[in-house]
Design a protein around this motif. Structure first.
Motif, mmCIF file in Angstrom:
data_model
loop_
_atom_site.group_PDB
_atom_site.id
_atom_site.type_symbol
_atom_site.label_atom_id
_atom_site.label_comp_id
_atom_site.label_asym_id
_atom_site.label_seq_id
_atom_site.Cartn_x
_atom_site.Cartn_y
_atom_site.Cartn_z
ATOM 1 N N THR A 540 -32.216 -57.481 -35.047
ATOM 2 C CA THR A 540 -32.520 -57.165 -36.438
ATOM 3 C C THR A 540 -33.902 -56.538 -36.583
ATOM 4 N N THR A 541 -34.416 -55.950 -35.508
ATOM 5 C CA THR A 541 -35.714 -55.272 -35.559
ATOM 6 C C THR A 541 -35.747 -54.265 -36.711
ATOM 7 N N GLY A 542 -36.773 -54.346 -37.530
ATOM 8 C CA GLY A 542 -36.910 -53.459 -38.675
ATOM 9 C C GLY A 542 -36.294 -54.008 -39.947
ATOM 10 N N TRP A 543 -35.492 -55.066 -39.822
ATOM 11 C CA TRP A 543 -34.794 -55.642 -40.963
ATOM 12 C C TRP A 543 -35.365 -57.016 -41.307
ATOM 13 N N SER A 544 -35.269 -57.358 -42.583
ATOM 14 C CA SER A 544 -35.589 -58.713 -43.030
ATOM 15 C C SER A 544 -34.286 -59.433 -43.345
ATOM 16 N N LYS A 545 -34.191 -60.684 -42.896
ATOM 17 C CA LYS A 545 -32.978 -61.468 -43.124
ATOM 18 C C LYS A 545 -33.169 -62.399 -44.316
ATOM 19 N N TRP A 546 -32.125 -62.450 -45.145
ATOM 20 C CA TRP A 546 -32.090 -63.434 -46.223
ATOM 21 C C TRP A 546 -30.867 -64.310 -45.995
ATOM 22 N N ASN A 547 -31.098 -65.600 -45.816
ATOM 23 C CA ASN A 547 -30.064 -66.541 -45.376
ATOM 24 C C ASN A 547 -29.545 -66.124 -44.005
ATOM 25 N N THR A 548 -28.297 -66.345 -43.697
ATOM 26 C CA THR A 548 -27.840 -66.203 -42.326
ATOM 27 C C THR A 548 -27.191 -64.848 -42.086
ATOM 28 N N SER A 549 -27.790 -64.071 -41.185
ATOM 29 C CA SER A 549 -27.231 -62.778 -40.786
ATOM 30 C C SER A 549 -27.744 -62.471 -39.391
ATOM 31 N N ALA A 550 -27.032 -61.588 -38.707
ATOM 32 C CA ALA A 550 -27.365 -61.312 -37.306
ATOM 33 C C ALA A 550 -26.820 -59.953 -36.908
ATOM 34 N N VAL A 551 -27.212 -59.493 -35.721
ATOM 35 C CA VAL A 551 -26.637 -58.308 -35.115
ATOM 36 C C VAL A 551 -25.763 -58.773 -33.952
ATOM 37 N N ALA A 563 -24.091 -55.127 -37.855
ATOM 38 C CA ALA A 563 -24.675 -56.274 -38.542
ATOM 39 C C ALA A 563 -23.572 -57.195 -39.046
ATOM 40 N N ARG A 564 -23.806 -58.493 -38.936
ATOM 41 C CA ARG A 564 -22.845 -59.484 -39.431
ATOM 42 C C ARG A 564 -23.549 -60.401 -40.418
ATOM 43 N N ILE A 565 -22.989 -60.459 -41.613
ATOM 44 C CA ILE A 565 -23.493 -61.367 -42.634
ATOM 45 C C ILE A 565 -22.688 -62.649 -42.513
ATOM 46 N N SER A 566 -23.359 -63.733 -42.112
ATOM 47 C CA SER A 566 -22.631 -64.920 -41.656
ATOM 48 C C SER A 566 -22.332 -65.926 -42.738
ATOM 49 N N SER A 567 -23.068 -65.891 -43.824
ATOM 50 C CA SER A 567 -22.788 -66.818 -44.910
ATOM 51 C C SER A 567 -22.968 -66.076 -46.224
#
Length: 794
Positions: A540-551, A563-567
């Motif tokens: 997720t370099t360059g990105w900010s995560k809000w709650n649960t997310s991942a690459v 990108a996967r938004i997990s919740s």
């Protein structure tokens, strides 16, 4: 530059032109009795007249004027001789047989055609495929201004399209005509279309390598009776643009009026010309400009010494006049012009308009009075220019006139040692202009604009004030050191032309340097990769995560990762660079693990409404939406977001890319509705983006504001989008589009009292290039608001 009376003068002069055209035709019967590709010779010093052969040349203009020439023919004048009168040969060349050529033979000085005060020295009427070169042309009457006089006059009269004209290596001088610049006015070289029954235009016109000097009025000019469209304030005869017009490598000087003007053209090019000492008389004139033309490119020219005498409102080196869309002024050198460097002119009032201009990568040295003049332009940009004002100068850097403006000024290097400042009007305050990432060095008047990206330290230029005569004399305005604060301090401007003044590559993704010199060489590929919009860094370099997310490295749309938004709710976000007051498309590919659960790709913090597109299917789906940035934006917040549900959401290949908005003044930030019709100043300060929005209510005919959109492509799908609101909840405010051939209307609407984004699409038909766009209160008695209106090809 043009004024409201000019159009009337054009039409009023038509009868005069017709009479002049008839009077100029020699009554001798035309002769045509030879095969094509024949050479004819004229020696006006010969003691006796011949038959036009090399051994027996004609000795006056009578023979050529009585001959109908054919494809491939040559009419050659002996060097070192002078022929007096009007040269008006007959006939036309052809595409298959070749052009008819007028040129010189022998050795010595150029042959002279001396008009001796006639209306024209060289005259072509309803002819095509002609090439004229290697002549000296004069037309001096006993009394200056006694009548219209021209050096070269090429006319189409209810002809249709005339094709292929090359005017090269002429020396045109001492033409002392009157001060008219119309179809029958005075000029060194004038192309004109007259008549009102058959739409006519020139195609493939090349005016190359000529010297035009000591002329009353215009140096090189063009005019047409087929000029009317809303942006110049008339409807008939309808605008019939010329094509393939190139004016290049000419030197024009000491003209009473304008130096070089292209009119009624599409995609004309004015390049590598030098104009100096123009505008010596008292009417409104400038050095190099265009009028009633779209897509004009003005580049690699030098304009200096333009005068501003009594009665001249202008006097600039360059001008983006009204009746234009998409003019580009780039890589030019402007200096010592009495009226300044550049004029943005919506000077005619009413619906008169220039729009979507770009003035970029130019150098201005010691331009006087006001360097930049804004008296009317929409959706235009002035960026990456270098301006030097010496300590002896009182010139304003920026001066606003009485018309409406929506102008972005970004990445400019303003080296102001003078005492002038920035002058606005009550109706055109500083807030109408977007200043971003400019460098202001030297004196800082109290009127200097607010600029969130302002730089005020020494730019470390090589040698300011050292420019001379010649477009290559300005190396003193290059950045001298890698320590310059101008380096990398600019904002990214879409479609920036790709080159700086000196031909160095300008980055398209990385921040550019400020000014006309791109000193640094950043790699766009590196900057693009660092944004990680396709998630191919595997993180997720360059990105900010809000709650649960991942690459993740499974089931990507392209490449390896997505990108996967997990919740839910959850998102990934990052700030991406944008230019102010610019239309973009946010896009990406989305899918959901559970059918029906929505995944969004969007942008926020744009200066306007949050904009997003979504899908809820289990297969990869492309989604997009359009938005326009605000006046102070240099970034927007891009995101992938899933608001609810139990399953994963996926995003890949996100992008924010500039797109062409075919609606003019869609943000209404000029403080006027032009070119929206049916209600001047029908504005509201209840805006979603900036200060103003369109106001539609029952006081307007049909409760609507509308504009005609030009330049669409046939058989193409377009998306009309905008931010809408109704003052009274339950009233319906709509955006509508109607294809101009009368096919069905498509619309999108809201009944909400708070702004929301809406959109609709339509497809043009065969041959359809225009549409009408409406902001419409379709039901209710309150007010409807429209803002951020865009029309983009899909």
């Amino acid at each position: 530059m043009r004024h409201a009376t000019d159009t009337r003068r054009t039409l009023a002069g038509l009868l005069v032109t017709l009479l002049l055209a008839c009077a100029a035709v020699v009554a001798t019967p035309a002769v045509r009795a030879h095969a094509d590709n024949t050479a004819y010779y004229v020696d006006c010093s010969a003691s006796s007249n011949g038959t036009g052969t090399s051994g027996s040349p004609w000795n006056s203009l009578t023979g050529p004027n009585a001959t109908t020439f054919g494809p491939g023919d040559q009419l050659l004048f002996k060097r070192g001789t002078t022929c007096t009168g009007t040269l008006h040969p007959l006939g036309s060349g052809s595409a298959s047989g070749g052009s008819i050529t007028i040129s010189a033979y022998g050795t010595g000085a150029l042959p002279i055609i001396a008009g001796a005060g006639a209306t024209d020295a060289v005259y072509l009427y309803n002819q095509q495929y002609w090439e004229i070169s290697n002549l000296e042309i004069t037309n001096t009457g006993a009394v200056k201004g006694a009548n219209a006089r021209r050096g070269v006059y090429v006319v189409l009269d209810n002809y249709g399209t005339g094709t292929h004209y090359k005017i090269s290596n002429l020396s045109v001088h001492d033409v002392n005509g009157n001060q008219s610049k119309e179809v029958d006015g005075s000029a060194g070289i004038l192309f004109a279309v007259i008549g009102t029954t058959t739409a006519s235009a020139f195609a493939d016109v090349d005016i190359d390598g000529n010297t035009v000097a000591d002329v009353a009025r215009s140096g090189i000019n063009m005019s047409s009776t087929w000029l009317c469209r809303p942006s110049i304030g008339c409807n008939n005869p309808a605008w019939t643009p010329w094509t393939g017009v190139v004016v290049q490598n000419n030197t024009v000087h000491d003209t009473d009026g304008d130096g070089i003007v292209v009119q009624m053209s599409q995609d004309a090019v004015i390049e590598h010309n030098v104009v100096y000492n123009a505008a010596k008389a008292g009417s409104s004139n400038a050095g190099i400009w265009a009028w009633d033309s779209d897509g004009t490119v003005i580049q690699y020219n030098e304009a200096y010494g333009t005068q501003k005498n009594s009665g001249n409102n202008d006097g600039q080196g360059f001008d983006v006049d009204y009746g234009q869309d998409g003019t580009i002024v780039q890589y030019n050198y402007s200096h010592d012009n009495a009226g300044g460097f550049i004029l943005f002119c919506g000077c005619g009032g009413g619906s008169h308009l220039s729009s979507n201009a770009a003035v970029r990568y130019n150098v201005s040295e010691n331009d006087l009075l006001r360097v930049i003049t804004a008296t009317g332009t929409q959706d235009s940009k002035f960026y990456n220019n270098t301006i030097y004002i010496p300590s002896s100068s009182t010139a304003d850097v920026f001066q606003v006139g009485g018309a409406w403006n929506d102008l972005t000024l970004a990445n400019n290097l303003i080296y102001n040692l003078g005492s002038g400042g920035y002058t606005y009007t009550t109706g055109q305050p500083a807030s109408n202009f977007a200043w971003r990432n400019n460098l202001f060095y030297g004196n800082h008047p109290t009127s200097e604009p607010t600029d969130a990206g302002k730089v005020v330290t020494d730019p470390l230029l090589t040698s300011v004030g050292s420019g001379g005569t010649g477009i290559d004399s300005v190396d003193g305005y290059r950045i001298s050191s890698a320590s310059s604060p101008a380096i990398g301090a600019g904002v990214v401007i879409p479609d920036n032309g790709g080159l700086d003044y000196w031909g160095s590559t300008v980055p398209a993704v990385c921040p550019p340097d400020i000014g006309a010199d791109q000193y640094s060489s950043p790699a766009d590929s590196t900057c693009l990769a660092s944004e990680n919009l396709g998630f191919e860094k595997g993180s997720t370099t360059g990105w900010s995560k809000w709650n649960t997310s991942a690459v993740v490295n499974s089931d990507a749309h392209t490449g390896t990762y997505s990108a996967r938004i997990s919740s839910s709710p959850a998102s990934l976000e990052q700030s991406v660079p944008v230019a102010p007051r610019t239309t973009y498309r946010v896009s990406g590919w989305v899918k959901s693990a559970v059918a029906g659960e929505v995944v969004n790709v969007g942008v926020k913090n744009t200066g306007g409404l949050e904009t997003y597109a979504s899908a809820s299917g289990t297969s990869w789906t492309y989604v997009s939406a359009d938005f326009t940035t605000g006046a102070s934006n240099s970034t927007a917040r891009l995101y992938c977001y899933k608001s609810s549900g139990t399953g994963y959401g996926y995003c890949d290949d996100l992008a924010v890319t500039p797109v062409t908005n075919h609606v003019v003044n869609g943000n209404l930030e000029s403080g006027h509705t032009v070119p929206w019709r049916n209600g001047d100043y029908s504005l509201s300060t209840t805006a979603s983006n900036g200060t103003y929005a369109a106001l539609a209510n029952s006081s307007l005919s049909g409760g609507t504001l509308w504009q005609i959109v030009y330049g669409l492509s046939p058989n193409t799908t377009y998306r009309l989008s905008g931010a809408l609101a109704s003052a009274t909840a339950g009233d319906t405010t709509a955006l509508e589009a109607k294809v101009y051939n009368g096919s069905a209307t498509t619309s999108a609407s809201t009944t909400s009292s708070t702004y929301s984004k809406v959109s609709t699409t339509f497809t043009t038909g065969t041959g359809v290039t225009t549409a009408r766009v409406y902001c419409h209160l379709s039901s209710g008695s309150g007010d409807g608001y429209c803002d951020e209106v865009t029309l983009t090809a899909q």
